[in-house]
Design an enzyme around this catalytic site. Structure first.
Site, PDB file in Angstrom:
ATOM      1  N   ASN A  65       0.949  -1.307  -0.109  1.00 47.65           N
ATOM      2  CA  ASN A  65       0.153  -0.018  -0.005  1.00 47.65           C
ATOM      3  C   ASN A  65       0.904   1.350   0.215  1.00 47.65           C
ATOM      4  O   ASN A  65       2.124   1.133   0.001  1.00 47.65           O
ATOM      5  CB  ASN A  65      -0.976   0.029   0.968  1.00 47.65           C
ATOM      6  N   ARG A  66       0.202   2.526   0.117  1.00 50.24           N
ATOM      7  CA  ARG A  66       1.185   3.694   0.016  1.00 50.24           C
ATOM      8  C   ARG A  66       1.516   4.281   1.238  1.00 50.24           C
ATOM      9  O   ARG A  66       2.124   5.436   1.325  1.00 50.24           O
ATOM     10  CB  ARG A  66       0.211   4.704  -0.795  1.00 50.24           C
TER      11      ARG A  66
END
Length: 411
Positions: A213-214
């Site tokens: 994920n970011r």
């Protein structure tokens, strides 16, 4: 009954004033600082003197105002004033002032003082016409914050141009709180043992690809810094990130959700507070390939996923006296989703934030949040630096009562 002590009694504050229509607000700030016992010296840029004359500041501070680098050179004020100051506050700080400070430019007295200051520096920006959101301004703000400069968020509302936007000088109370934090560092977490998770996890697809994920790890690291600076002994379990971890703490590097779970659970008996800021992958590939999957392989047509362990719930179930704090990164109905997660996972505190909100996304230097504790208290935190939010989180945990510290178990 004796009078309560003044907030900034005996403190030497250097107040920088740059050229904005908000200069008139700096007059009120100066008055408040003096009323709170501060010894204030004022330095103005030439542009600032076009809005309010130096005489106004001289009368209120009872000191001469410095504004000309060459006129004051013989007294070396560009060196002596910052050396003598306990803190330097620039309010208002224009976009031009931010750019000069970020770029190391020293072409007047105030910009020279900023480069020579060894004391805490607090900037309160004010600007018009959407300038605050310009990429160049945002880059300068991020640069300064990375260097440890406190850059406050301006308020949103009607601007001098008649437009409505973000750029109004923040309230005096916000500036005073930032100054208070800089001058009066707290050690209220001394003796506490804080276990923090940070960053993303990576779940392998094949030998070269993964699900992630970011998350940048910045929020978790901000919590680590805040707890460390307030006296706690801190261990951070971190997923892969390009952001360097804070100094002075133990860092345990992990990659997968399973590795993070094992690292956290093994250190749970040692901890008194657990703050789960990591963005753990919810799923992993059930049968990751040991070699690189080629584009033509049928394996790409269907990746079979399975859920990862719910680390936060497991920590809450296995704790004894620890306080457990969770995070909820949402894109809508933040308060409702966060409150539901707090109840479902039996947490002491939940930090809900809207990652779709400008200034609160993954990788940003700032974030807004809603804090909800098990007693039902709800605190809305506007977009502030992640370090400021971290301190608000610690304050909210402390409000619940910090656990007594048992003899240390092995980490």
């Amino acid at each position: 009954m004796s009078a309560s002590p003044l907030r900034f009694s005996g403190r030497r504050i250097l107040l920088g004033v740059s050229g904005s229509i908000a200069v008139y607000k700096a007059v009120g700030l100066l008055r408040t600082l003096v009323q709170e016992g501060a010894d204030v010296s004022v330095v103005m840029t030439e542009a600032a003197t076009r809005f309010v004359t130096p005489l106004t500041f001289e009368v209120l501070s009872r000191r001469p105002v410095a504004s000309n680098l060459f006129a004051t050179h013989e007294e070396m004020l560009h060196l002596t004033l910052p050396e003598q100051a306990d803190a330097l506050v620039v309010a208002p700080a224009t976009a031009n002032q931010l750019a000069k400070y970020a770029g190391g430019l020293a072409d007047d007295l105030l910009s020279t003082m900023l480069l020579t200051a060894g004391c805490p520096v607090i900037l309160a920006p004010a600007m018009d016409g959407g300038m605050w959101e310009h990429p160049a301004v945002r880059l300068n703000v991020e640069t300064l914050r990375r260097r440890g400069v406190v850059v406050l968020e301006p308020d949103e509302g009607a601007l001098a141009s008649g437009r409505v936007g973000k750029g109004r000088l923040t309230a005096d109370s916000q500036i005073l709180d930032a100054l208070d934090a800089a001058l009066l560092p707290r050690r209220d977490w001394r003796g506490q043992r804080v276990l923090v998770s940070a960053g993303p996890t990576q779940e392998a697809i094949d030998a070269v690809r993964y699900i992630s994920n970011r998350s940048s790890g910045k929020m978790g690291y901000a919590v680590v810094e805040a707890a460390r600076d307030r006296g706690a002994d801190v261990v951070v379990v971190s997923g892969p990130t390009s952001v360097p971890p804070p100094a002075g703490v133990e860092v345990v590097w992990v990659q997968t959700a399973e590795e993070m779970s094992k690292a956290l659970l093994s250190r749970l008996p040692w901890s008194t507070v657990v703050i789960m800021a990591a963005a753990v992958a919810d799923f992993r590939v059930k049968h990751p390939a040991t070699a690189k999957i080629k584009k033509g392989d049928g394996a790409w047509q269907r990746l079979e996923l399975e859920p990862t362990e719910d680390i936060l719930s497991t920590l809450a179930q296995q704790r004894t006296t620890q306080r457990i704090v969770g995070f909820a990164a949402e894109t809508e109905s933040v308060r409702e989703h966060a409150a539901e997660k707090l109840r479902r996972k039996h947490l002491d505190l939940i930090v809900g934030n809207n990652v779709a909100e400008p200034g609160s996304g993954f990788g940003s230097e700032t974030s807004g949040a809603v804090l909800i504790d098990r007693e039902g208290r709800v605190t809305e935190v506007p977009v502030v630096s992640k370090r400021s939010l971290a301190d608000r989180i610690l304050d909210a945990v402390a409000l619940l009562g910090l656990p007594s510290v048992p003899p240390a178990a092995p980490r």
